[in-house]
Design an enzyme around this catalytic site. Sequence first.
Site, mmCIF file in Angstrom:
data_model
loop_
_atom_site.group_PDB
_atom_site.id
_atom_site.type_symbol
_atom_site.label_atom_id
_atom_site.label_comp_id
_atom_site.label_asym_id
_atom_site.label_seq_id
_atom_site.Cartn_x
_atom_site.Cartn_y
_atom_site.Cartn_z
ATOM 1 N N LYS A 19 35.203 -10.642 -11.601
ATOM 2 C CA LYS A 19 36.339 -9.873 -11.082
ATOM 3 C C LYS A 19 37.587 -10.718 -11.252
ATOM 4 O O LYS A 19 37.692 -11.781 -10.633
ATOM 5 C CB LYS A 19 36.070 -9.569 -9.600
ATOM 6 C CG LYS A 19 37.104 -8.674 -8.969
ATOM 7 C CD LYS A 19 36.724 -8.292 -7.554
ATOM 8 C CE LYS A 19 37.467 -9.131 -6.551
ATOM 9 N NZ LYS A 19 37.618 -8.474 -5.239
ATOM 10 N N HIS A 53 38.298 -14.277 -8.999
ATOM 11 C CA HIS A 53 39.622 -14.898 -8.829
ATOM 12 C C HIS A 53 40.081 -14.730 -7.372
ATOM 13 O O HIS A 53 39.376 -14.132 -6.564
ATOM 14 C CB HIS A 53 40.626 -14.206 -9.759
ATOM 15 C CG HIS A 53 40.880 -12.766 -9.386
ATOM 16 N ND1 HIS A 53 41.979 -12.052 -9.760
ATOM 17 C CD2 HIS A 53 40.142 -11.895 -8.638
ATOM 18 C CE1 HIS A 53 41.929 -10.832 -9.281
ATOM 19 N NE2 HIS A 53 40.821 -10.698 -8.594
ATOM 20 N N GLU A 67 32.841 -3.337 -2.510
ATOM 21 C CA GLU A 67 32.934 -4.664 -1.886
ATOM 22 C C GLU A 67 33.543 -4.538 -0.492
ATOM 23 O O GLU A 67 34.438 -3.715 -0.279
ATOM 24 C CB GLU A 67 33.818 -5.539 -2.789
ATOM 25 C CG GLU A 67 34.023 -6.962 -2.302
ATOM 26 C CD GLU A 67 34.976 -7.708 -3.247
ATOM 27 O OE1 GLU A 67 34.994 -7.394 -4.458
ATOM 28 O OE2 GLU A 67 35.706 -8.581 -2.772
ATOM 29 N N SER A 103 44.049 -11.738 1.434
ATOM 30 C CA SER A 103 43.154 -11.100 2.402
ATOM 31 C C SER A 103 41.985 -12.062 2.660
ATOM 32 O O SER A 103 40.851 -11.811 2.290
ATOM 33 C CB SER A 103 42.652 -9.760 1.872
ATOM 34 O OG SER A 103 41.913 -9.926 0.689
ATOM 35 N N LYS A 127 33.838 -17.060 -4.712
ATOM 36 C CA LYS A 127 35.176 -17.613 -4.927
ATOM 37 C C LYS A 127 35.098 -19.098 -4.592
ATOM 38 O O LYS A 127 34.829 -19.461 -3.434
ATOM 39 C CB LYS A 127 36.177 -16.960 -3.971
ATOM 40 C CG LYS A 127 36.436 -15.469 -4.228
ATOM 41 C CD LYS A 127 37.142 -14.871 -3.020
ATOM 42 C CE LYS A 127 37.768 -13.524 -3.293
ATOM 43 N NZ LYS A 127 38.183 -12.852 -2.035
ATOM 44 N N ASP A 184 37.121 -2.609 -3.950
ATOM 45 C CA ASP A 184 37.042 -3.592 -2.874
ATOM 46 C C ASP A 184 37.859 -2.997 -1.735
ATOM 47 O O ASP A 184 39.088 -2.909 -1.832
ATOM 48 C CB ASP A 184 37.619 -4.940 -3.317
ATOM 49 C CG ASP A 184 37.601 -5.968 -2.183
ATOM 50 O OD1 ASP A 184 37.057 -5.655 -1.095
ATOM 51 O OD2 ASP A 184 38.138 -7.077 -2.381
ATOM 52 N N ASP A 187 32.118 -10.189 0.461
ATOM 53 C CA ASP A 187 33.170 -11.176 0.169
ATOM 54 C C ASP A 187 33.587 -11.853 1.484
ATOM 55 O O ASP A 187 33.076 -12.922 1.832
ATOM 56 C CB ASP A 187 34.346 -10.485 -0.520
ATOM 57 C CG ASP A 187 35.559 -11.377 -0.684
ATOM 58 O OD1 ASP A 187 35.424 -12.600 -0.539
ATOM 59 O OD2 ASP A 187 36.674 -10.868 -0.951
ATOM 60 N N GLU A 224 41.435 -2.608 -3.813
ATOM 61 C CA GLU A 224 41.242 -2.705 -5.264
ATOM 62 C C GLU A 224 40.489 -1.500 -5.813
ATOM 63 O O GLU A 224 39.401 -1.183 -5.328
ATOM 64 C CB GLU A 224 40.458 -3.988 -5.599
ATOM 65 C CG GLU A 224 41.226 -5.229 -5.207
ATOM 66 C CD GLU A 224 40.368 -6.490 -5.165
ATOM 67 O OE1 GLU A 224 39.345 -6.551 -5.868
ATOM 68 O OE2 GLU A 224 40.734 -7.405 -4.404
ATOM 69 N N HIS A 228 47.639 -6.295 -1.242
ATOM 70 C CA HIS A 228 48.119 -6.747 -2.553
ATOM 71 C C HIS A 228 49.231 -5.888 -3.144
ATOM 72 O O HIS A 228 49.662 -6.106 -4.271
ATOM 73 C CB HIS A 228 46.952 -6.801 -3.549
ATOM 74 C CG HIS A 228 45.906 -7.802 -3.162
ATOM 75 N ND1 HIS A 228 44.633 -7.790 -3.679
ATOM 76 C CD2 HIS A 228 45.938 -8.839 -2.293
ATOM 77 C CE1 HIS A 228 43.936 -8.770 -3.158
ATOM 78 N NE2 HIS A 228 44.705 -9.428 -2.307
ATOM 79 N N GLU A 274 47.532 -8.395 -8.262
ATOM 80 C CA GLU A 274 46.438 -8.707 -9.185
ATOM 81 C C GLU A 274 46.584 -8.016 -10.533
ATOM 82 O O GLU A 274 45.604 -7.802 -11.246
ATOM 83 C CB GLU A 274 45.095 -8.366 -8.531
ATOM 84 C CG GLU A 274 44.823 -9.252 -7.309
ATOM 85 C CD GLU A 274 43.414 -9.137 -6.765
ATOM 86 O OE1 GLU A 274 42.712 -8.161 -7.109
ATOM 87 O OE2 GLU A 274 43.016 -10.030 -5.995
HETATM 88 P P1 PGA Z 1 42.287 -12.291 -1.842
HETATM 89 O O1 PGA Z 1 41.725 -10.928 -2.427
HETATM 90 O O2 PGA Z 1 42.244 -13.295 -2.901
HETATM 91 O O3 PGA Z 1 43.667 -11.903 -1.394
HETATM 92 O O4 PGA Z 1 41.386 -12.644 -0.683
HETATM 93 C C1 PGA Z 1 40.639 -10.836 -3.298
HETATM 94 C C2 PGA Z 1 39.471 -10.127 -2.668
HETATM 95 O O5 PGA Z 1 39.521 -9.717 -1.495
HETATM 96 O O6 PGA Z 1 38.442 -9.995 -3.311
HETATM 97 ZN ZN ZN Z 2 37.341 -8.906 -1.545
#
Ligand code: PGA
Ligand code: ZN
Length: 432
Positions: free
Chosen positions: A391, A368, A290, A42, A340, A249, A315, A168, A159, A211
């Site tokens: 996370k 992650h 999130e 995503s 990230k 999230d 994010d 999430e 996911h 995940e």
């Molecule tokens: P992604 O998801 O690594 O698929 O972007 C993680 C997130 O959205 O926090």
């Molecule tokens: Zn996110």
Amino acid sequence: MVKITSIRALEILDSRGNPTLMTKVALSDGTTGVAKVPSGASTGIHEAVELRDGGNRYGGKGVTRAVKNVNTVLAKTMSSVDPLKQKSVDDTLLEADPSKGKGKLGANAILSVSMATAVAAASHLEMELFEYLRKNVISKTAKYQLPVPMSNVINGGAHAGNDLAIQEFMILPVGAKTYPEGVRYLSEVYHTLGTRMIKRHGRMAKHVGDEGGYCGYGLKGTIDAFEEIMGAIEEAGYTPKKDVVLGIDAAASGLFKNGKYAIDGKNLDASELLEFYLELEKTFPLQTVEDPFEEEAFADFAEYMKKTRIQVVTDDLTVSNPEIVHRAIEEKAGNALLLKVNQIGSVTEAIEAATIANKADWGVVVSHRSGETGDTFIADLCVALGTGQLKTGGPARSDRVEKYNRLLEIYDVLDGKCGYPGSDFRTAWRNY
Ligand code: PGA
Ligand code: ZN
């Protein structure tokens, strides 16, 4: 002066079976550093660019061009750089590819060298990576705290193959006194949740998503998922709110179509979605949300901020990009940054984004990606930054668990002499 004598990348697989890079940096004293790059599903539209080959091989996802860029251009450019100075390592990498998003050589190629050089430098100095990053790169004092893990126990959205819109569903073991105790809380609640869901929905509910959280088979929607988790917390012997709190999230860009958000069989506009979040906060011990709105909706994030006191994490909105983080701060579009490293593509820029956030009194959650490897760099980075929050998925599958385990190892290395923020997970970074 110690020198970089070789840089070698190769194409490996990530946790979804897609190609990514592993890069090894060797120094003149024989020490080495290895890094493996993660990859999102995503992804935000303003993220740094992963260079992929296209064509038929690996469905177009091959990274041989990125590998070649490391082994030729970058290996040559880096041979004269001091590996012990991460800022000049990363400045040199950025000079080699000044394009927006690092798309010329590939942010995946550049990040692999940036991370592997830091690992090699720590090894050369006979320091733990977290210690090297904290003392030598971030220049903070050596007082350490381990993070409260935000553990994604039910996967949805991009996911998992289920009807859950929210990506999430996370639990945070805030009642634990130490990090290892927090991990035990997570594992116990996770297994209780699995047993409950199998009882209710059959053995298909045993499967996990990208995940490591359960795939949510049979769950009807957001409230159903929350109720299952609440039941599991209690059945495992814990008290919701006191011992374990909840987070989500929404990854709401994935729900957004024609100006509305598709969630739980409804099409909501931004203000209706906001009401939905506020209602969830009232009903459940939800303390961190999130990406509640899509990735350009700064004003909607700001509106949420006016109406809530919980943690609002950005994010896809900020993509760990210092410039965009500045904008989000100015527009009061959140109060915590998701960090990230591969969204921005170098260790120095990621640290810069975290520093900007903290200066504005925002929290930071190191994270992650949904496509991971066994690389544990982010566990060390999180301790080095002292964010107090991490996370890294459910407490299952090696690509997730390796990070939890690295933190258990760090706890042991520190002989337990480190903080654990517990219910102060949002603000404890101020003391570190
Ligand atoms: P992604 O998801 O690594 O698929 O972007 C993680 C997130 O959205 O926090
Ligand atoms: Zn996110």
